[in-house]
Design a protein around this motif. Structure first.
Motif, PDB file in Angstrom:
ATOM      1  N   GLY A  68       0.771  -1.239   0.000  1.00  8.87           N
ATOM      2  CA  GLY A  68       0.000   0.000   0.000  1.00  8.87           C
ATOM      3  C   GLY A  68       0.800   1.285   0.000  1.00  8.87           C
ATOM      4  O   GLY A  68       0.252   2.354  -0.271  1.00  8.87           O
ATOM      5  N   ALA A  69       2.101   1.210   0.296  1.00 11.11           N
ATOM      6  CA  ALA A  69       2.899   2.440   0.372  1.00 11.11           C
ATOM      7  C   ALA A  69       2.950   3.156  -0.975  1.00 11.11           C
ATOM      8  O   ALA A  69       2.820   4.382  -1.052  1.00 11.11           O
ATOM      9  N   VAL A  70       3.148   2.393  -2.052  1.00 12.71           N
ATOM     10  CA  VAL A  70       3.221   3.006  -3.381  1.00 12.71           C
ATOM     11  C   VAL A  70       1.895   3.667  -3.734  1.00 12.71           C
ATOM     12  O   VAL A  70       1.861   4.785  -4.259  1.00 12.71           O
ATOM     13  N   GLY A  92       5.650   6.443   5.041  1.00 11.82           N
ATOM     14  CA  GLY A  92       5.421   7.135   6.305  1.00 11.82           C
ATOM     15  C   GLY A  92       3.944   7.330   6.592  1.00 11.82           C
ATOM     16  O   GLY A  92       3.489   7.129   7.724  1.00 11.82           O
ATOM     17  N   GLY A  93       3.191   7.706   5.548  1.00 14.12           N
ATOM     18  CA  GLY A  93       1.761   7.903   5.736  1.00 14.12           C
ATOM     19  C   GLY A  93       1.045   6.610   6.077  1.00 14.12           C
ATOM     20  O   GLY A  93       0.144   6.587   6.924  1.00 14.12           O
ATOM     21  N   LEU A  94       1.434   5.520   5.411  1.00  8.54           N
ATOM     22  CA  LEU A  94       0.814   4.226   5.687  1.00  8.54           C
ATOM     23  C   LEU A  94       1.069   3.793   7.126  1.00  8.54           C
ATOM     24  O   LEU A  94       0.156   3.361   7.836  1.00  8.54           O
ATOM     25  N   LYS A 133       9.287   4.390  -7.103  1.00  9.22           N
ATOM     26  CA  LYS A 133      10.149   4.439  -5.917  1.00  9.22           C
ATOM     27  C   LYS A 133       9.930   5.735  -5.134  1.00  9.22           C
ATOM     28  O   LYS A 133       9.944   5.740  -3.902  1.00  9.22           O
ATOM     29  N   ALA A 134       9.691   6.827  -5.855  1.00  4.63           N
ATOM     30  CA  ALA A 134       9.370   8.082  -5.176  1.00  4.63           C
ATOM     31  C   ALA A 134       8.028   7.961  -4.459  1.00  4.63           C
ATOM     32  O   ALA A 134       7.868   8.451  -3.325  1.00  4.63           O
ATOM     33  N   CYS A 135       7.075   7.306  -5.116  1.00  7.85           N
ATOM     34  CA  CYS A 135       5.767   7.089  -4.483  1.00  7.85           C
ATOM     35  C   CYS A 135       5.918   6.274  -3.201  1.00  7.85           C
ATOM     36  O   CYS A 135       5.281   6.562  -2.178  1.00  7.85           O
ATOM     37  N   ALA A 136       6.756   5.226  -3.253  1.00  5.30           N
ATOM     38  CA  ALA A 136       6.968   4.386  -2.073  1.00  5.30           C
ATOM     39  C   ALA A 136       7.583   5.183  -0.932  1.00  5.30           C
ATOM     40  O   ALA A 136       7.187   5.041   0.234  1.00  5.30           O
ATOM     41  N   ALA A 137       8.555   6.033  -1.255  1.00  3.50           N
ATOM     42  CA  ALA A 137       9.223   6.835  -0.221  1.00  3.50           C
ATOM     43  C   ALA A 137       8.256   7.790   0.455  1.00  3.50           C
ATOM     44  O   ALA A 137       8.303   7.994   1.675  1.00  3.50           O
ATOM     45  N   PHE A 187       5.753  -5.616   8.399  1.00  2.00           N
ATOM     46  CA  PHE A 187       6.761  -5.691   7.347  1.00  2.00           C
ATOM     47  C   PHE A 187       6.246  -5.082   6.046  1.00  2.00           C
ATOM     48  O   PHE A 187       5.052  -5.136   5.744  1.00  2.00           O
ATOM     49  N   ASN A 188       7.172  -4.535   5.279  1.00  3.74           N
ATOM     50  CA  ASN A 188       6.899  -4.121   3.910  1.00  3.74           C
ATOM     51  C   ASN A 188       8.212  -4.157   3.149  1.00  3.74           C
ATOM     52  O   ASN A 188       9.287  -3.977   3.742  1.00  3.74           O
ATOM     53  N   GLU A 189       8.132  -4.426   1.868  1.00  5.90           N
ATOM     54  CA  GLU A 189       9.348  -4.332   1.067  1.00  5.90           C
ATOM     55  C   GLU A 189       9.740  -2.861   0.941  1.00  5.90           C
ATOM     56  O   GLU A 189       8.884  -1.989   0.736  1.00  5.90           O
ATOM     57  N   ASN A 190      11.010  -2.582   1.065  1.00  3.41           N
ATOM     58  CA  ASN A 190      11.500  -1.203   0.962  1.00  3.41           C
ATOM     59  C   ASN A 190      11.662  -0.840  -0.519  1.00  3.41           C
ATOM     60  O   ASN A 190      12.767  -0.773  -1.051  1.00  3.41           O
ATOM     61  N   ASP A 191      10.528  -0.608  -1.174  1.00  3.03           N
ATOM     62  CA  ASP A 191      10.527  -0.357  -2.616  1.00  3.03           C
ATOM     63  C   ASP A 191      11.353   0.867  -3.001  1.00  3.03           C
ATOM     64  O   ASP A 191      11.886   0.927  -4.115  1.00  3.03           O
ATOM     65  N   ALA A 192      11.462   1.824  -2.103  1.00  2.00           N
ATOM     66  CA  ALA A 192      12.149   3.069  -2.441  1.00  2.00           C
ATOM     67  C   ALA A 192      13.615   2.845  -2.795  1.00  2.00           C
ATOM     68  O   ALA A 192      14.191   3.587  -3.601  1.00  2.00           O
ATOM     69  N   VAL A 193      14.223   1.828  -2.212  1.00  2.00           N
ATOM     70  CA  VAL A 193      15.652   1.588  -2.461  1.00  2.00           C
ATOM     71  C   VAL A 193      15.926   0.196  -3.019  1.00  2.00           C
ATOM     72  O   VAL A 193      17.077  -0.209  -3.143  1.00  2.00           O
TER      73      VAL A 193
END
Length: 375
Positions: free
Chosen positions: A61-63, A101-103, A93-97, A153-159
């Motif tokens: 959901g972060a993205v 935090g909001g999620l 990746k910008a969307c994930a970053a 847990f979540n995958e760190n899509d940003a990096v």
């Protein structure tokens, strides 16, 4: 646990459970967070935490959250002329970053209202190449669970360095479904629950009226015979990815259930042994559903089989009956579990005690059947 389905009796031994929730459940059709569903999810996890289960959450959901925010930000910062130009898709990746935090802020707020503490753990596929990381991961999760904290847990899509959208070149994991399966193995979970936007795995696209829900997935029966519908409207792989991850975990010894995340109590029902969703289990072939047969068809089949049996020689009949006797003894536990389920259903349906007593297999009754066959 009187109403436990025979194929779900293993839930009584479940202590550590991992729940994975996808973007299609976390967000609404307009891209905003589905706060009602998230609230129901957190309430169920809080209840399980209170009951003594060791609960771990894997969330997507972060993205999606980040894309929603960045689109709004881009809109208010654009001139009329900018809006006339072709719009470029936002960087994932910008969307994930932005969205992570909001999620987590939403999860923290919801769990705090329930007097539960949550924690964030972000991982990438390359992390699992390091044995020291895997050891430290287990130690950290065990410490959090000992404190009644729910790890999220979540995958760190940003990096993340993975390029392909559905495949992981390292062969470790390729999305949050496979991450959940990997964590189930690494953290020695007793059950993995994958929440979807449909009730489970269907024989065809869920929108097709002819498609039927598969309650127990049997690789030999269903692999290659299922027609998958479109992938998730917002996730990476949809049901195809879930089945792949579920089969991977199940055949490694960890039961998996795919069920709807739209219902407010499905996780609780799963752990109560209700027959909901689709079960993946290494012994699933023992619980495969049988085709519905009418009473008349069974009677006709029994008559025909009896005639064929009578036409055989005495030695052939004796060998067949001895094989049946051996099969009864070898499958005693499975037969007893099925009988317990039948008795429970009969009790709930209000049948007379005398009928239920005749239905119930008393201790020793099953073992006495072989001697009746060969006498």
């Amino acid at each position: 646990m009187e109403s436990v389905d025979a194929s779900r009796t293993f839930v009584k031994d479940v202590k550590r459970v991992i729940v994975k929730v996808g973007t299609a459940v976390v967000t609404r059709s307009d891209g905003r967070l589905a706060l009602g569903r998230l609230g129901a999810l957190c309430e169920q996890l809080k209840e399980l935490n209170f009951q003594g289960y060791e609960v771990i959450l894997v969330t997507s959901g972060a993205v999606g959250v980040g894309r929603q925010r960045l689109r709004f930000r881009k809109l208010i910062n654009s001139s009329f002329a900018d809006l006339q130009k072709p719009q470029v898709e936002l960087d994932g990746k910008a969307c994930a970053a932005v969205g992570q935090g909001g999620l987590m802020a939403v999860y923290d707020t919801l769990f705090s209202q329930l007097d539960v503490t949550s924690s964030q753990l972000l991982v990438t596929d390359t992390d699992f190449r390091d044995p020291n990381f895997r050891l430290q991961l287990t130690e950290t999760v065990d410490a959090l669970i000992a404190l009644k904290v729910i790890p999220i847990f979540n995958e760190n899509d940003a990096v993340s360095t993975r390029k392909a959208p559905y495949e992981d070149s390292s062969g470790i994991f390729w999305d949050n479904d496979s991450l959940a399966a990997l964590l189930a193995l690494e953290l020695k979970a007793d059950l993995l629950v994958l929440l979807s936007d449909v009730e489970g795995l269907y024989s065809g696209p869920p929108s097709d009226p002819k498609s039927k829900l598969i309650h127990t997935y049997v690789k030999e029966k269903h692999q290659g015979g299922i027609t998958f519908g479109d992938k998730s409207r917002v996730g990476r792989g949809g049901m195809t990815a879930k089945v792949k991850a579920a089969a991977y975990a199940a055949y490694a010894g960890i039961p998996v259930i795919i069920t709807s995340g739209f219902a407010t109590d499905n996780i609780i029902k799963v752990l109560q042994g209700h027959r909901i969703g689709t079960l993946f289990h290494q012994n699933a072939h023992l619980w495969a559903e049988t085709k519905d047969v009418s009473g008349r068809d069974m009677a006709v089949a029994a008559r025909e089989s009896s005639r064929r049996l009578q036409a055989l020689s005495s030695d052939d009949r004796k060998k067949i009956l001895l094989d049946v006797a051996d099969a009864l003894e070898a499958n005693e536990e499975i037969i007893k579990a099925e009988n317990d389920s039948d008795v429970a259903e009969a009790q709930q349906a209000g049948y007379e005690r005398s009928l239920i007593a005749r239905l119930s297999l008393k201790p020793g009754k099953l073992l006495a059947l072989p001697s009746q066959f060969v006498c």
